[in-house]
Design a protein around this motif. Structure first.
Motif, mmCIF file in Angstrom:
data_model
loop_
_atom_site.group_PDB
_atom_site.id
_atom_site.type_symbol
_atom_site.label_atom_id
_atom_site.label_comp_id
_atom_site.label_asym_id
_atom_site.label_seq_id
_atom_site.Cartn_x
_atom_site.Cartn_y
_atom_site.Cartn_z
ATOM 1 N N ILE A 1 -29.496 9.052 -27.440
ATOM 2 C CA ILE A 1 -29.116 8.038 -28.427
ATOM 3 C C ILE A 1 -30.258 7.053 -28.652
ATOM 4 C CG2 ILE A 1 -27.562 6.079 -28.846
ATOM 5 C CD1 ILE A 1 -25.403 7.688 -27.328
ATOM 6 N N ALA A 2 -30.903 6.652 -27.547
ATOM 7 C CA ALA A 2 -32.016 5.708 -27.664
ATOM 8 C C ALA A 2 -33.140 6.283 -28.517
ATOM 9 C CB ALA A 2 -32.542 5.343 -26.276
ATOM 10 N N VAL A 3 -33.413 7.573 -28.347
ATOM 11 C CA VAL A 3 -34.458 8.224 -29.151
ATOM 12 C C VAL A 3 -34.066 8.227 -30.626
ATOM 13 C CG1 VAL A 3 -35.583 10.428 -29.659
ATOM 14 C CG2 VAL A 3 -35.376 9.656 -27.284
ATOM 15 N N LYS A 4 -32.805 8.570 -30.910
ATOM 16 C CA LYS A 4 -32.342 8.617 -32.298
ATOM 17 C C LYS A 4 -32.360 7.240 -32.946
ATOM 18 C CE LYS A 4 -29.569 12.779 -31.725
ATOM 19 N NZ LYS A 4 -28.227 13.387 -31.603
ATOM 20 N N GLU A 5 -32.181 6.209 -32.145
ATOM 21 C CA GLU A 5 -32.246 4.840 -32.663
ATOM 22 C C GLU A 5 -33.651 4.259 -32.575
ATOM 23 O OE1 GLU A 5 -27.720 3.181 -31.881
ATOM 24 O OE2 GLU A 5 -29.271 2.705 -30.397
ATOM 25 N N GLU A 6 -34.603 5.119 -32.149
ATOM 26 C CA GLU A 6 -36.012 4.736 -32.033
ATOM 27 C C GLU A 6 -36.215 3.600 -31.041
ATOM 28 O OE1 GLU A 6 -37.561 4.022 -35.934
ATOM 29 O OE2 GLU A 6 -37.272 6.094 -36.587
ATOM 30 N N ARG A 7 -35.414 3.606 -29.987
ATOM 31 C CA ARG A 7 -35.586 2.656 -28.878
ATOM 32 C C ARG A 7 -36.298 3.393 -27.741
ATOM 33 N NH1 ARG A 7 -31.272 1.713 -26.474
ATOM 34 N NH2 ARG A 7 -29.761 3.039 -27.581
ATOM 35 N N ILE A 8 -37.546 3.691 -27.953
ATOM 36 C CA ILE A 8 -38.297 4.523 -27.016
ATOM 37 C C ILE A 8 -38.462 3.853 -25.652
ATOM 38 C CG2 ILE A 8 -40.469 5.741 -26.628
ATOM 39 C CD1 ILE A 8 -38.660 6.870 -28.841
#
Length: 351
Positions: free
Chosen positions: A228-235
């Protein structure tokens, strides 16, 4: 609410006098007055007519309905607690029993009050708790037949505890088996029962399974949070989840290569060559380590087959992807990746 209070309140709502009620029912005014005071009760043959006159039903008239609100119940439990502190447990107990007597079918009242009193026995270190527990157990028996799942399962759990405390293990096991298989307490209660019976090996197997299942659930949760973090660009958050995944996996002594699984997956998503090569290098190095769960106290009573199935499946998928898949295509021109791939082929004797 008692029948005398209901008669009085319903009569006043309809603006009727005691004389009018008496005349309608063919009784004396003093008789109606006594009903409302609670010193006597209407004859059973008068109840249908009385209910019609007061524009209510027999269930309400006889207080068969659960007519206490959640707020009223919560306030009463607070009163009971205050009474315990100011006047003692016995006074509070009698106060609670009187209230339950007034509302014998109010399940939520019984549940909330008896649960509080049960806890207060321990909290206030009440002497001779057995005489109170005998009363509470009867209430829990009643509540164990509730249609409310929460009340029913809590009551059964309390009955299990009482049975175990008096060493009635057959009764405890019988009660445990009435709990639904989805109940999280069933397995736990069985393990407590085994411990009380001195069946420590059986109890340990249950707890070891619980640990292994729990770390697997944690790993799954972290991988989904990472995704989810990747999809929200919260790397940055994704990197954090991968670090926690590694630390938790190592802490709970899982298969040696598993801790690096999250970082391999994340580095592939990020197409970060440096991170991916480092994670793969750690993974392949850990593959050479023989995992011996029985040497660790966390899993020493579990069969190796019980602890290896999932990790072996994930490893096989990773190896297949490295050899034949496309996920690692961004590393094809890397000499270091070529060496790791050859190392994997040699390790698995892949031609």
């Amino acid at each position: 609410m008692k029948i005398n209070h209901i008669i009085r309140e319903k009569r006043k709502e309809l603006l009727l006098t005691q004389e009018q009620v008496a005349e309608f029912l063919g009784v004396s005014t003093p008789a109606v007055n006594k009903w409302e005071k609670g010193s006597s009760y209407p004859d059973i043959t008068l109840l249908p007519a009385l209910a019609r006159l007061l524009k209510t039903d027999l269930n309400t008239l006889l207080s068969f309905q659960d007519d206490l609100s959640d707020v009223e119940i919560a306030n009463f439990v607070d009163e009971v607690d205050k009474t315990v502190q100011e006047k003692g447990y016995e006074t509070a107990f009698q106060m609670a029993m009187d209230k339950i007597h007034d509302f014998p079918t109010c399940e939520n009242l019984i549940y909330s009050t008896v649960m509080y009193l049960t806890g207060a026995l321990i909290l206030y270190n009440i002497s001779e708790p057995e005489r109170y527990e005998k009363v509470f157990e009867a209430f829990y028996e009643q509540l164990s037949r509730s249609q409310n799942t929460e009340i029913k399962e809590t009551a059964i759990s309390m009955l299990i505890s009482y049975s175990i405390n008096r060493k009635d293990f057959s009764k405890a096991e019988e009660l445990i088996n009435t709990l639904p298989s989805s109940s999280i307490d069933k397995e736990e209660r069985i393990s407590v029962l085994y411990t009380e019976q001195g069946k420590f090996l059986d109890a340990l197997k249950i707890w070891e399974h619980r640990i292994l299942d729990s770390i697997t659930e944690i790993q799954t949760a972290l991988m989904n949070m990472l995704d989810i973090a990747v999809k929200e660009e919260r790397i940055e958050d994704a990197d954090f989840y991968a670090d926690v995944y590694e630390q938790a996996s190592k802490l709970f002594y899982v298969t040696p290569w598993i801790p690096y699984h999250a970082k391999v997956s994340l580095s592939v998503i990020k197409k970060d060559k440096k991170e991916c090569l480092a994670a793969l290098k750690s993974t392949l190095a850990a593959m050479r380590e023989k995992w011996r769960p029985k040497e660790n106290p966390l899993y020493k009573h579990l069969d190796s087959s019980e602890t290896n199935i999932l990790s072996e499946r994930i490893l096989a998928m990773l190896q297949e992807e490295m050899v034949n898949g496309n996920e690692f295509a961004f590393l094809e021109n890397s000499q270091e990746y070529g060496q790791l791939l050859q190392e994997l082929r040699t390790y698995n004797n892949i031609e």
